[in-house]
Design a protein around this motif. Sequence first.
Motif, mmCIF file in Angstrom:
data_model
loop_
_atom_site.group_PDB
_atom_site.id
_atom_site.type_symbol
_atom_site.label_atom_id
_atom_site.label_comp_id
_atom_site.label_asym_id
_atom_site.label_seq_id
_atom_site.Cartn_x
_atom_site.Cartn_y
_atom_site.Cartn_z
ATOM 1 N N ALA A 135 -18.924 -3.050 -25.424
ATOM 2 C CA ALA A 135 -17.836 -2.227 -25.951
ATOM 3 C C ALA A 135 -17.163 -2.925 -27.126
ATOM 4 C CB ALA A 135 -16.828 -1.948 -24.845
ATOM 5 N N VAL A 193 -21.054 3.546 -25.706
ATOM 6 C CA VAL A 193 -20.126 2.640 -25.017
ATOM 7 C C VAL A 193 -18.716 2.835 -25.575
ATOM 8 C CG1 VAL A 193 -21.895 0.927 -24.503
ATOM 9 C CG2 VAL A 193 -20.654 0.812 -26.670
ATOM 10 N N CYS A 229 -14.217 0.980 -19.978
ATOM 11 C CA CYS A 229 -15.267 0.021 -19.623
ATOM 12 C C CYS A 229 -15.640 0.158 -18.148
ATOM 13 C CB CYS A 229 -14.811 -1.409 -19.929
ATOM 14 S SG CYS A 229 -14.696 -1.786 -21.687
ATOM 15 N N VAL A 241 -19.615 -0.803 -18.376
ATOM 16 C CA VAL A 241 -19.787 -1.841 -19.392
ATOM 17 C C VAL A 241 -19.018 -3.090 -18.971
ATOM 18 C CG1 VAL A 241 -19.278 -2.478 -21.781
ATOM 19 C CG2 VAL A 241 -20.176 -0.209 -21.265
ATOM 20 N N ARG A 242 -19.669 -4.244 -19.060
ATOM 21 C CA ARG A 242 -19.040 -5.486 -18.599
ATOM 22 C C ARG A 242 -19.022 -6.559 -19.688
ATOM 23 N NH1 ARG A 242 -21.103 -7.297 -12.859
ATOM 24 N NH2 ARG A 242 -19.311 -8.671 -13.185
ATOM 25 N N ALA A 272 -17.393 -7.076 -23.931
ATOM 26 C CA ALA A 272 -16.639 -6.445 -25.015
ATOM 27 C C ALA A 272 -16.348 -7.434 -26.134
ATOM 28 C CB ALA A 272 -15.322 -5.874 -24.478
ATOM 29 N N LEU A 310 -15.257 -8.815 -16.822
ATOM 30 C CA LEU A 310 -15.493 -8.332 -18.183
ATOM 31 C C LEU A 310 -15.629 -9.550 -19.100
ATOM 32 C CD1 LEU A 310 -15.713 -5.817 -20.053
ATOM 33 C CD2 LEU A 310 -13.256 -6.072 -20.484
#
Length: 372
Positions: A201, A230, A256, A261-262, A264, A290
């Motif tokens: 992300a 994403v 996220c 999504v993990r 960024a 994250l």
Amino acid sequence: MPDVLVDSRRRQLVGALEASGGRKVVDLAALLRVSRATVRRDLIDLERRGLVVRVRGGALPADTTPPSPAPLPAETHVIGLIVPSASYYYPQVIDGVQTEAARRGARVVIGLSGYAHEHDAQRIDELHRSGASGLLIASPHGHGLAPDTYARLAATGLPFALIERRPPNPFLPCEFAVTDHRQGVYAAIRHFAELGHEGVALFTNGSPTAALLRQGHSAAVRHLGLTPGVPVVDSGRPAQGSTEAAPHYDVFLDACRDTGVRAALVHSDHDAIELLRRMASRGLRAPDDLALIAYDDEIAELADVPLTAVAPPKHAVGSQAAALLLDRLDHAARGTTPAPVRQVHLQPSLVVRASCGARPTARTAPPPSTKE
């Protein structure tokens, strides 16, 4: 300043003179990272003690006894430097300009635009009237210089170069030195991909750099074959840590979570640190829940979880821009044919720390790449 620090600095000053046979005040100030006034005071004291011999513009070691010491060359050019701010991002750029100017016997005069576009013209006119030989400018908004600002620069008749900015028309014969931010984003996302992340992300804060980061993110996702769609969130640049900013971090974290999504990339360091704080309030931690990479590397290593960061080569951008301008000024002074127009693109480096889930490594910076 404690006497021990003064004595240490003056020993360094004497050592520099003995090693070189003589230095200019401007060079000594740059070497010791102090003001010229401080160097002059030190030289007066050292001359009284018989340790140096002052000459016009600089000094010689005490054991130098030429019949008539030739004066060190006077400053040859005055660079007018216009930047939006002397804080966050720009101090290293300014230092790069000063270092190159000092190395080549030039002086720098600075004008601050204060992130107000209308101040560009005022600062250009002020520096022109003050006798600047040439101009360096980083305008306050966007990475493309505003057409009216470019026209104002051209109207002065002075040589100029842009810092972290490009001309409004890409075909204009305009010199500049810029960070290739898209390359920086690509390096960060490739690093995440190598760690096994299939989606990365992006959070940006509405700065002039945000558009380039989004372009780099889109290209990296496509070229690396990562998951499209994403979360990509831009906060619109609210005040850091404000109640207005907090919902943007929450929206991003929710997106996220909802998309699985993990990893960024977050611009800037301030936003990444605020995001860590919002994560902690939810019982989340980097990199387990994250993984994060910050963009800027101004204060990234000071975060509770030291942040892996993309580090733009700020000092090198400043020194390269100054070199472009000084080369052009030298050609004009000698009446020689000017060099071809040069446009320098510098790649950022990736500094790996704890927040991305990889073993920290030493900072490494790639060599500058020049595109003409």
